[in-house]
Write an enzyme that holds these catalytic residues in place. Sequence first.
Site, PDB file in Angstrom:
ATOM      1  N   HIS A 234      12.234 -42.973  35.707  1.00  0.00           N
ATOM      2  CA  HIS A 234      11.484 -41.835  34.965  1.00  0.00           C
ATOM      3  C   HIS A 234      12.042 -41.912  33.618  1.00  0.00           C
ATOM      4  CE1 HIS A 234       9.223 -37.820  35.189  1.00  0.00           C
ATOM      5  NE2 HIS A 234       8.901 -38.576  34.072  1.00  0.00           N
TER       6      HIS A 234
ATOM      7  N   ARG B 270       2.831 -39.142  37.496  1.00  0.00           N
ATOM      8  CA  ARG B 270       3.749 -38.421  38.640  1.00  0.00           C
ATOM      9  C   ARG B 270       3.710 -39.220  39.934  1.00  0.00           C
ATOM     10  NH1 ARG B 270       5.680 -36.708  34.840  1.00  0.00           N
ATOM     11  NH2 ARG B 270       5.732 -34.323  34.047  1.00  0.00           N
TER      12      ARG B 270
HETATM   13  P1  NAP Z   1      -3.225 -35.019  28.718  1.00  0.00           P
HETATM   14  O1  NAP Z   1      -3.287 -35.140  27.383  1.00  0.00           O
HETATM   15  O2  NAP Z   1      -3.396 -33.490  29.399  1.00  0.00           O
HETATM   16  O3  NAP Z   1      -4.539 -35.931  29.219  1.00  0.00           O
HETATM   17  C1  NAP Z   1      -4.833 -36.137  30.483  1.00  0.00           C
HETATM   18  C2  NAP Z   1      -6.164 -36.915  30.808  1.00  0.00           C
HETATM   19  O4  NAP Z   1      -6.256 -36.888  32.121  1.00  0.00           O
HETATM   20  C3  NAP Z   1      -7.297 -36.447  29.993  1.00  0.00           C
HETATM   21  O5  NAP Z   1      -7.902 -37.773  29.477  1.00  0.00           O
HETATM   22  C4  NAP Z   1      -7.966 -35.789  31.311  1.00  0.00           C
HETATM   23  O6  NAP Z   1      -9.443 -35.856  31.211  1.00  0.00           O
HETATM   24  C5  NAP Z   1      -7.654 -36.754  32.416  1.00  0.00           C
HETATM   25  N1  NAP Z   1      -7.825 -36.056  33.647  1.00  0.00           N
HETATM   26  C6  NAP Z   1      -7.201 -34.919  34.120  1.00  0.00           C
HETATM   27  N2  NAP Z   1      -7.909 -34.520  35.402  1.00  0.00           N
HETATM   28  C7  NAP Z   1      -8.629 -35.450  35.626  1.00  0.00           C
HETATM   29  C8  NAP Z   1      -9.316 -35.988  37.006  1.00  0.00           C
HETATM   30  N3  NAP Z   1      -9.237 -34.846  37.736  1.00  0.00           N
HETATM   31  N4  NAP Z   1      -9.942 -37.057  36.949  1.00  0.00           N
HETATM   32  C9  NAP Z   1     -10.112 -37.983  35.785  1.00  0.00           C
HETATM   33  N5  NAP Z   1      -9.355 -37.601  34.740  1.00  0.00           N
HETATM   34  C10 NAP Z   1      -8.623 -36.684  34.903  1.00  0.00           C
HETATM   35  O7  NAP Z   1      -1.958 -35.543  29.367  1.00  0.00           O
HETATM   36  P2  NAP Z   1      -1.172 -36.668  28.679  1.00  0.00           P
HETATM   37  O8  NAP Z   1      -0.150 -35.847  27.498  1.00  0.00           O
HETATM   38  O9  NAP Z   1      -1.689 -37.848  28.276  1.00  0.00           O
HETATM   39  O10 NAP Z   1       0.023 -36.905  29.718  1.00  0.00           O
HETATM   40  C11 NAP Z   1      -0.244 -37.502  31.142  1.00  0.00           C
HETATM   41  C12 NAP Z   1       0.820 -37.448  31.991  1.00  0.00           C
HETATM   42  O11 NAP Z   1       1.858 -38.262  31.766  1.00  0.00           O
HETATM   43  C13 NAP Z   1       1.507 -36.094  31.988  1.00  0.00           C
HETATM   44  O12 NAP Z   1       1.112 -35.067  32.800  1.00  0.00           O
HETATM   45  C14 NAP Z   1       2.665 -36.444  32.834  1.00  0.00           C
HETATM   46  O13 NAP Z   1       2.536 -36.290  34.131  1.00  0.00           O
HETATM   47  C15 NAP Z   1       2.927 -38.126  32.314  1.00  0.00           C
HETATM   48  N6  NAP Z   1       4.218 -38.197  31.497  1.00  0.00           N
HETATM   49  C16 NAP Z   1       5.061 -39.137  32.137  1.00  0.00           C
HETATM   50  C17 NAP Z   1       6.187 -39.329  31.519  1.00  0.00           C
HETATM   51  C18 NAP Z   1       7.214 -40.543  31.812  1.00  0.00           C
HETATM   52  O14 NAP Z   1       8.140 -40.583  31.325  1.00  0.00           O
HETATM   53  N7  NAP Z   1       6.800 -41.138  33.001  1.00  0.00           N
HETATM   54  C19 NAP Z   1       6.272 -39.016  30.195  1.00  0.00           C
HETATM   55  C20 NAP Z   1       5.422 -38.039  29.671  1.00  0.00           C
HETATM   56  C21 NAP Z   1       4.346 -38.018  30.338  1.00  0.00           C
HETATM   57  P3  NAP Z   1     -10.419 -35.030  29.940  1.00  0.00           P
HETATM   58  O15 NAP Z   1      -9.703 -35.647  28.698  1.00  0.00           O
HETATM   59  O16 NAP Z   1     -11.845 -35.159  30.403  1.00  0.00           O
HETATM   60  O17 NAP Z   1      -9.922 -33.658  30.150  1.00  0.00           O
HETATM   61  C1  GLV Z   2       7.732 -36.615  31.412  1.00  0.00           C
HETATM   62  O1  GLV Z   2       7.594 -36.806  32.551  1.00  0.00           O
HETATM   63  C2  GLV Z   2       7.113 -35.553  30.626  1.00  0.00           C
HETATM   64  O2  GLV Z   2       6.149 -34.977  31.376  1.00  0.00           O
HETATM   65  O3  GLV Z   2       7.133 -35.299  29.400  1.00  0.00           O
END
Ligand code: NAP
Ligand code: GLV
Length: 306
Positions: A269, A221
Amino acid sequence: MSLLVCVTRRDNTKLLAKLRSLLPDVEINEWPHCSALDRVRFVLAWGAPDDLWPQLPNLEVVQSYGAGVDGIAMTLLPAHVVVTRIVDKQLAADMAEYVLTHVLAHKLRLRQYFTQQIQHSWKPKRAHQGMKVGIMGLGELGKVVAERLIANDFRVSGWSATPKSLPGISCYSAAAQLSEFLSELDYLVCLLPLTEQTQGILNRHVFEQLPNHCVLINVARGRHVNEEDLLWALDNGELAGASLDVFSQEPIDATHPFWSHPLITVTPHCAALTSIDTACEQIAANYVALINNEQIDNQVDRARGY
Ligand code: NAP
Ligand code: GLV
């Protein structure tokens, strides 16, 4: 009982058609065209206005139309409301491809050669040799990105909130291990959720701990980045480049300095876009689960905020 779609700033024609085909007997409305808000028990949300939530007295489930849930004002929702999100193998594969592509583009100096081509300039240079990639966030996306990089011979480390042990990845966790995680990276990838703890985490303090030749890839983000500190780091040789897919304001303003910075690659994005078909299948399944009093899939922990 009805389902309300509040996915703002986009044309939802296909999304609504798909949802209606999967849930033919369900009343589905698109915000703001919904006369009976007291019938709404399930909301599909992306960019929903904060003042929507107090208008829904019988709300039970809020489903994000994406992987991130930072756009849902969880503090405004009653405690019993379940918040859920999209978890999709293809989304993770797309993210892995984006990150690998940007790491390789920096490694192989593609940006430099595009500029040289415009100038008709012939100056070959060896590719950068660094192979160490650090991933902040080892969740659904971070883990798949790590696997893809490892399969391409990169040395991968990861940083998460809680300790982990994952094959082939040097794992670090929590604030206490952040400096050690950052200290030797050639590429830093941000895949953290946006929470109170992670907002502004990509700041001067972090950039100063990275080697000067490190490149930042932010696909999480925009509000993870302190934009002023990033420009400072790039302009003062503290960072070698940045690929940015997300911004604190989207789309970024026409006059924003990121557009024309020689060390920044901007993408709109698009690293991993939600697939209407996959998302609608998950949404429909969760709606049916709600009606049948069954477990809702892919719930987030409201206390953690992700
Ligand atoms: P997720 O499954 O919720 O994983 C989040 C990871 O971040 C977990 O490993 C968590 O640790 C870690 N984390 C959270 N808070 C933390 C902190 N304070 N310090 C250190 N580590 C921390 O999320 P995801 O599905 O992988 O997605 C991640 C993000 O990608 C989304 O929230 C979204 O903002 C972004 N995204 C972007 C796009 C794009 O097109 N650019 C598309 C999709 C998603 P733990 O495992 O220990 O809980
Ligand atoms: C895109 O940014 C998503 O959170 O799926």
